[in-house]
Enzyme design. Structure first.
Site, PDB file in Angstrom:
ATOM      1  N   ASP A  41       0.833  -1.203   0.000  1.00 19.47           N
ATOM      2  CA  ASP A  41       0.000   0.000   0.000  1.00 19.47           C
ATOM      3  C   ASP A  41       0.868   1.254   0.000  1.00 19.47           C
ATOM      4  OD1 ASP A  41      -2.313   1.491   0.054  1.00 19.47           O
ATOM      5  OD2 ASP A  41      -2.556   1.362   2.227  1.00 19.47           O
ATOM      6  N   GLY A  42       0.415   2.278  -0.711  1.00 19.99           N
ATOM      7  CA  GLY A  42       1.063   3.583  -0.621  1.00 19.99           C
ATOM      8  C   GLY A  42       1.721   4.086  -1.887  1.00 19.99           C
ATOM      9  N   ASN A  43       1.568   3.382  -2.995  1.00 17.30           N
ATOM     10  CA  ASN A  43       2.199   3.838  -4.233  1.00 17.30           C
ATOM     11  C   ASN A  43       1.700   5.218  -4.655  1.00 17.30           C
ATOM     12  OD1 ASN A  43       3.705   1.492  -4.534  1.00 17.30           O
ATOM     13  ND2 ASN A  43       2.219   0.507  -5.870  1.00 17.30           N
ATOM     14  N   GLY A  44       0.377   5.390  -4.637  1.00 18.76           N
ATOM     15  CA  GLY A  44      -0.199   6.660  -5.065  1.00 18.76           C
ATOM     16  C   GLY A  44       0.214   7.810  -4.176  1.00 18.76           C
ATOM     17  N   THR A  52     -10.108  -7.156  -6.194  1.00 13.04           N
ATOM     18  CA  THR A  52     -11.375  -7.075  -6.916  1.00 13.04           C
ATOM     19  C   THR A  52     -12.007  -5.705  -6.768  1.00 13.04           C
ATOM     20  OG1 THR A  52     -12.409  -8.101  -4.965  1.00 13.04           O
ATOM     21  CG2 THR A  52     -11.894  -9.552  -6.816  1.00 13.04           C
ATOM     22  N   GLU A  53     -11.629  -4.960  -5.733  1.00 12.21           N
ATOM     23  CA  GLU A  53     -12.145  -3.605  -5.536  1.00 12.21           C
ATOM     24  C   GLU A  53     -11.375  -2.556  -6.337  1.00 12.21           C
ATOM     25  OE1 GLU A  53     -13.706  -6.255  -2.921  1.00 12.21           O
ATOM     26  OE2 GLU A  53     -11.579  -5.745  -2.820  1.00 12.21           O
ATOM     27  N   ASN A  54     -10.180  -2.905  -6.779  1.00 13.39           N
ATOM     28  CA  ASN A  54      -9.357  -1.929  -7.506  1.00 13.39           C
ATOM     29  C   ASN A  54      -9.933  -1.544  -8.868  1.00 13.39           C
ATOM     30  OD1 ASN A  54      -6.149  -3.168  -6.283  1.00 13.39           O
ATOM     31  ND2 ASN A  54      -7.458  -1.538  -5.494  1.00 13.39           N
ATOM     32  N   ARG A  89     -11.135   2.122  -9.453  1.00 11.33           N
ATOM     33  CA  ARG A  89     -10.228   3.245  -9.708  1.00 11.33           C
ATOM     34  C   ARG A  89     -10.392   3.735 -11.146  1.00 11.33           C
ATOM     35  NH1 ARG A  89      -4.520   1.867  -6.609  1.00 11.33           N
ATOM     36  NH2 ARG A  89      -5.456   1.352  -4.576  1.00 11.33           N
ATOM     37  N   ARG A 113       1.822  -5.089   6.134  1.00 10.86           N
ATOM     38  CA  ARG A 113       1.106  -4.056   5.376  1.00 10.86           C
ATOM     39  C   ARG A 113       1.875  -2.755   5.473  1.00 10.86           C
ATOM     40  NH1 ARG A 113      -5.056  -2.662   4.104  1.00 10.86           N
ATOM     41  NH2 ARG A 113      -4.626  -0.743   2.948  1.00 10.86           N
ATOM     42  N   LEU A 118      -7.304  -5.159   6.681  1.00  9.73           N
ATOM     43  CA  LEU A 118      -6.943  -6.279   5.813  1.00  9.73           C
ATOM     44  C   LEU A 118      -7.402  -6.095   4.374  1.00  9.73           C
ATOM     45  CD1 LEU A 118      -7.619  -9.311   8.182  1.00  9.73           C
ATOM     46  CD2 LEU A 118      -5.469  -8.123   7.725  1.00  9.73           C
TER      47      LEU A 118
END
Length: 252
Positions: A32-35, A78-80, A83, A200, A207
């Site tokens: 997490d955290g690329n953006g 599956t939620e990505n 975007r 994480r 999670l």
């Protein structure tokens, strides 16, 4: 003792870990955290995703050197899909780019590539790249590099339930025979051990629909570092804290 791997740019030092025999066999990472990494630098979000690919390579190297058996990376959920399309399209090109550059090193160092998730829903170019890598590494017996791609744990569980219901209707299964072991055979992770350690990055403490069944007795480790900032030293910190914990599995 440390194992020197030729394609590592920096070798792991024996003094960095207390016990080389107490390494988590299966490590899962929510990257997490690329953006946010990109936004902090005035860059487009996709620049963070590209930088994150370099981090994947770095951490795979470190995991190989530490003799980790399985490394599962939450690559795309599956939620990505919610975007912006331009960002989704870019992210789904990254596995192909990663494997184009780094597959020779993975092969040389006995890494086996595999994936979990609803693989058929990702673009064909992504499928082709991963299937090629899986074919080229299928006989390797070192680190399993497991990409969780278009993966969601709730979907995985529902998918397993549907399979079992169908078998029950077809009289292939007596419902009284259903137990945890049988259920797990219908999960995407069938054949893999449950994660020993979940990491994480990015400072979040949730999670995010990742391996909810499999993480029942997993040790969790969170860091404020954004994924592109996650380095070998931080990875070692997670391993050292894991070594200090006592896993009781509900016992005393």
């Amino acid at each position: 003792m440390s194992i020197k791997i030729p394609f590592l740019s920096k070798q792991v030092k024996e003094t960095e870990l207390e016990d080389w025999d107490n390494i988590p066999s299966h490590i899962a990472i929510i990257m997490d955290g690329n953006g946010r990494w990109a936004q902090k630098r005035g860059l487009p979000r996709i620049a963070g995703h590209r930088e994150g690919v370099s981090t994947v390579n770095r951490i795979v190297k470190t995991a190989v050197n530490a003799n980790v058996k399985v490394l599962t990376l939450y690559t795309f959920s599956t939620e990505n899909w919610k975007r912006p399309k331009s960002e989704v399209d870019f992210i789904l090109k990254l596995p192909k780019e990663f494997l184009h550059v780094y597959l020779p090193g993975l092969i040389e160092n006995n890494v086996r590539v595999q994936t979990i998730g609803d693989f058929n829903a990702v673009p064909k170019h992504t499928q082709d790249a991963i299937e090629y890598a899986m074919e080229k590494t299928k006989d390797n017996d070192g680190l399993v590099l497991n990409f969780a791609l278009n993966y969601g744990s709730r979907y995985e569980i529902i998918h397993a339930v549907k399979q079992i219901v169908q078998k029950t209707k077809a009289s292939e299964l007596d419902v009284e025979q259903l137990d945890e072991s049988y259920f797990e055979k219908h999960l995407f992770t069938n054949g893999l051990s449950d994660p020993d350690l979940l990491i994480r990055t990015g400072g979040e403490y949730r999670l995010s629909n990742f391996m909810l069944w499999q993480l029942a007795y997993t040790e969790f480790w969170f860091t404020e570092k954004l994924w592109p900032e996650f380095d070998e030293d931080t990875f070692h910190q997670a391993l050292m804290e894991y070594q200090q914990r006592k896993r009781r599995y509900g016992g005393i």
